[in-house]
Design an enzyme around this catalytic site. Structure first.
Site, PDB file in Angstrom:
ATOM      1  N   SER A 152       0.849  -1.192   0.000  1.00 15.89           N
ATOM      2  CA  SER A 152       0.000   0.000   0.000  1.00 15.89           C
ATOM      3  C   SER A 152       0.882   1.238   0.000  1.00 15.89           C
ATOM      4  CB  SER A 152      -0.876  -0.009   1.254  1.00 15.89           C
ATOM      5  OG  SER A 152      -1.183   1.310   1.634  1.00 15.89           O
ATOM      6  N   HIS A 170      -1.089  -1.024  -4.238  1.00 15.25           N
ATOM      7  CA  HIS A 170      -2.421  -0.651  -3.746  1.00 15.25           C
ATOM      8  C   HIS A 170      -2.393   0.833  -3.401  1.00 15.25           C
ATOM      9  CE1 HIS A 170      -6.143  -1.529  -1.380  1.00 15.25           C
ATOM     10  NE2 HIS A 170      -5.669  -0.646  -0.518  1.00 15.25           N
ATOM     11  N   ASP A 202      -4.234   4.035  -1.760  1.00 17.75           N
ATOM     12  CA  ASP A 202      -5.264   4.386  -0.777  1.00 17.75           C
ATOM     13  C   ASP A 202      -5.691   5.832  -0.945  1.00 17.75           C
ATOM     14  OD1 ASP A 202      -5.766   2.026   0.836  1.00 17.75           O
ATOM     15  OD2 ASP A 202      -3.649   2.161   1.393  1.00 17.75           O
ATOM     16  N   MET A 258      -8.115   8.692   0.183  1.00 15.69           N
ATOM     17  CA  MET A 258      -8.997   9.059   1.304  1.00 15.69           C
ATOM     18  C   MET A 258      -9.460  10.500   1.142  1.00 15.69           C
ATOM     19  SD  MET A 258      -6.968   7.404   4.517  1.00 15.69           S
ATOM     20  CE  MET A 258      -6.164   5.789   4.408  1.00 15.69           C
ATOM     21  N   HIS A 313      -8.010   1.906  -4.112  1.00 14.02           N
ATOM     22  CA  HIS A 313      -8.995   1.771  -3.031  1.00 14.02           C
ATOM     23  C   HIS A 313      -9.566   3.147  -2.711  1.00 14.02           C
ATOM     24  CE1 HIS A 313      -9.581   0.450   1.460  1.00 14.02           C
ATOM     25  NE2 HIS A 313     -10.727   0.700   0.859  1.00 14.02           N
ATOM     26  N   MET A 337     -11.583   5.337  -0.687  1.00 14.92           N
ATOM     27  CA  MET A 337     -12.279   5.529   0.588  1.00 14.92           C
ATOM     28  C   MET A 337     -12.926   6.906   0.513  1.00 14.92           C
ATOM     29  SD  MET A 337      -9.333   3.829   2.933  1.00 14.92           S
ATOM     30  CE  MET A 337      -8.131   3.890   1.603  1.00 14.92           C
ATOM     31  N   MET A 340     -12.054  -5.432   4.508  1.00 11.24           N
ATOM     32  CA  MET A 340     -11.227  -4.596   5.389  1.00 11.24           C
ATOM     33  C   MET A 340     -11.071  -5.308   6.731  1.00 11.24           C
ATOM     34  SD  MET A 340     -10.345  -1.967   3.670  1.00 11.24           S
ATOM     35  CE  MET A 340      -9.434  -1.223   5.033  1.00 11.24           C
ATOM     36  N   ASP A 347      -7.224  -6.137   3.761  1.00 15.02           N
ATOM     37  CA  ASP A 347      -6.504  -4.866   3.898  1.00 15.02           C
ATOM     38  C   ASP A 347      -6.583  -4.380   5.342  1.00 15.02           C
ATOM     39  OD1 ASP A 347      -5.394  -2.369   3.504  1.00 15.02           O
ATOM     40  OD2 ASP A 347      -6.963  -1.638   2.157  1.00 15.02           O
TER      41      ASP A 347
HETATM   42  C1  DX5 Z   1      -6.277   1.569   5.647  1.00 16.87           C
HETATM   43  C2  DX5 Z   1      -5.812   1.410   4.223  1.00 16.87           C
HETATM   44  C3  DX5 Z   1      -4.796   0.351   4.114  1.00 16.87           C
HETATM   45  C4  DX5 Z   1      -3.529   0.649   4.870  1.00 16.87           C
HETATM   46  C5  DX5 Z   1      -2.934  -0.619   5.368  1.00 16.87           C
HETATM   47  O1  DX5 Z   1      -7.258   2.532   5.709  1.00 16.87           O
HETATM   48  O2  DX5 Z   1      -6.887   1.072   3.380  1.00 16.87           O
HETATM   49  O3  DX5 Z   1      -4.517  -0.006   2.766  1.00 16.87           O
HETATM   50  O4  DX5 Z   1      -2.582   1.321   4.124  1.00 16.87           O
HETATM   51  O5  DX5 Z   1      -1.910  -0.310   6.230  1.00 16.87           O
HETATM   52  P1  DX5 Z   1      -1.359  -1.361   7.292  1.00 16.87           P
HETATM   53  O6  DX5 Z   1      -0.839  -2.516   6.524  1.00 16.87           O
HETATM   54  O7  DX5 Z   1      -0.325  -0.590   8.006  1.00 16.87           O
HETATM   55  O8  DX5 Z   1      -2.527  -1.736   8.174  1.00 16.87           O
HETATM   56 ZN    ZN Z   2      -6.451   0.177   1.286  1.00 16.72          ZN
END
Ligand code: DX5
Ligand code: ZN
Length: 240
Positions: free
Chosen positions: A29, A54, A56, A58, A87, A89, A158, A192
């Site tokens: 990620s 991956h 992320d 947000m 991903h 979010m 998740m 994840d």
């Molecule tokens: C969390 C993200 C994950 C995150 C995972 O909100 O969607 O992809 O980066 O990080 P670790 O592996 O540190 O839990």
């Molecule tokens: Zn993620």
């Protein structure tokens, strides 16, 4: 080069690489890396044996944190051939979907909690040549996504509440993985949050095929190859 890597043929090639990769697959990620040196980070991940990454995204609304969006991803796209497992979010992924497609995302994952009627969006993603996936948070039951399984290329379970890296793995979600796996023997299932070599083994034993890992890859020693090898080793213990 930017245009080349954002072309439909390039996306098709990246998705073929992703689908052809050996499972279980570990996807780092890009949350804990050095964003000022992203091109070097991507190269270092490649040297370490990474096949796909991956991303992320947000929005500060669906989750209480911000990261990056389509304009940033667009600038990373010419720097790498990695399939982008994206991903979202976000509260309103449909509003920005075309930007993510144009930026060169390959797998596009959004949350069932954000879009309870996801079929039109899933179809738009697939019509663009991307793979479509739904994510579900730890409290959300499998029944929330069950009606849409035929519209999906993958599911993201998740194992933490999304928003931050470095949280502890929630083992109760493994039951959902087992339910999904029993219902769909061939469905790609990602997990994840809180993945390390131990939780990777548990997740794979439950039926996970792809493991997203943030802090377990971007650890203090900076040795991505060692970190990935340990995760893959852990994941493989789950199939023995
Ligand atoms: C969390 C993200 C994950 C995150 C995972 O909100 O969607 O992809 O980066 O990080 P670790 O592996 O540190 O839990
Ligand atoms: Zn993620």
């Amino acid at each position: 080069m930017a245009e080349v890597r954002q072309s439909p043929a390039a996306r098709e090639a990246r998705l073929a690489v992703l689908m052809g990769a050996e499972r279980p697959l570990v996807t780092p990620s890009l949350l804990n890396c050095d964003f000022a040196r992203m091109a070097e980070e991507l190269e270092a991940l490649k040297q370490a044996g990474t096949i796909a990454v991956h991303l992320d995204v947000m929005d500060g609304h669906f989750v209480p944190n911000f990261t990056y969006g389509a304009p940033v991803i667009k600038d990373w796209r010419p720097r790498t051939d990695f399939p982008f497992d994206t991903h979202l979010m976000m509260s309103d992924p449909g509003r920005y979907l075309d930007d993510f497609i144009r930026a060169g995302c390959d797998v596009i994952i959004f949350h069932i909690e954000a879009v309870p009627e996801p079929t039109p969006l899933l179809r738009r993603i697939r019509a663009a040549g991307c793979h479509a996936a739904l994510a579900l948070n730890p409290p959300t039951p499998v029944s929330a996504i069950e009606p849409f399984l035929d519209e999906l290329d993958a599911v993201l379970v998740m194992s933490v509440m999304p928003g931050f890296g470095g949280q502890a793995f929630e083992p109760s979600v493994l039951e959902k993985v087992r339910t999904l796996r029993a219902a769909r023997p061939e469905l790609p299932i990602s997990i994840d949050g809180g993945i390390n070599p131990t939780t990777a083994a548990e997740a794979v034993a439950a039926g996970v095929t792809q493991l997203v890992a943030g802090s377990a890859v971007f650890r203090n020693d900076g040795n991505y190859a060692a970190a990935l090898a340990e995760l893959v080793q852990g994941a493989r213990r789950g199939i023995e």
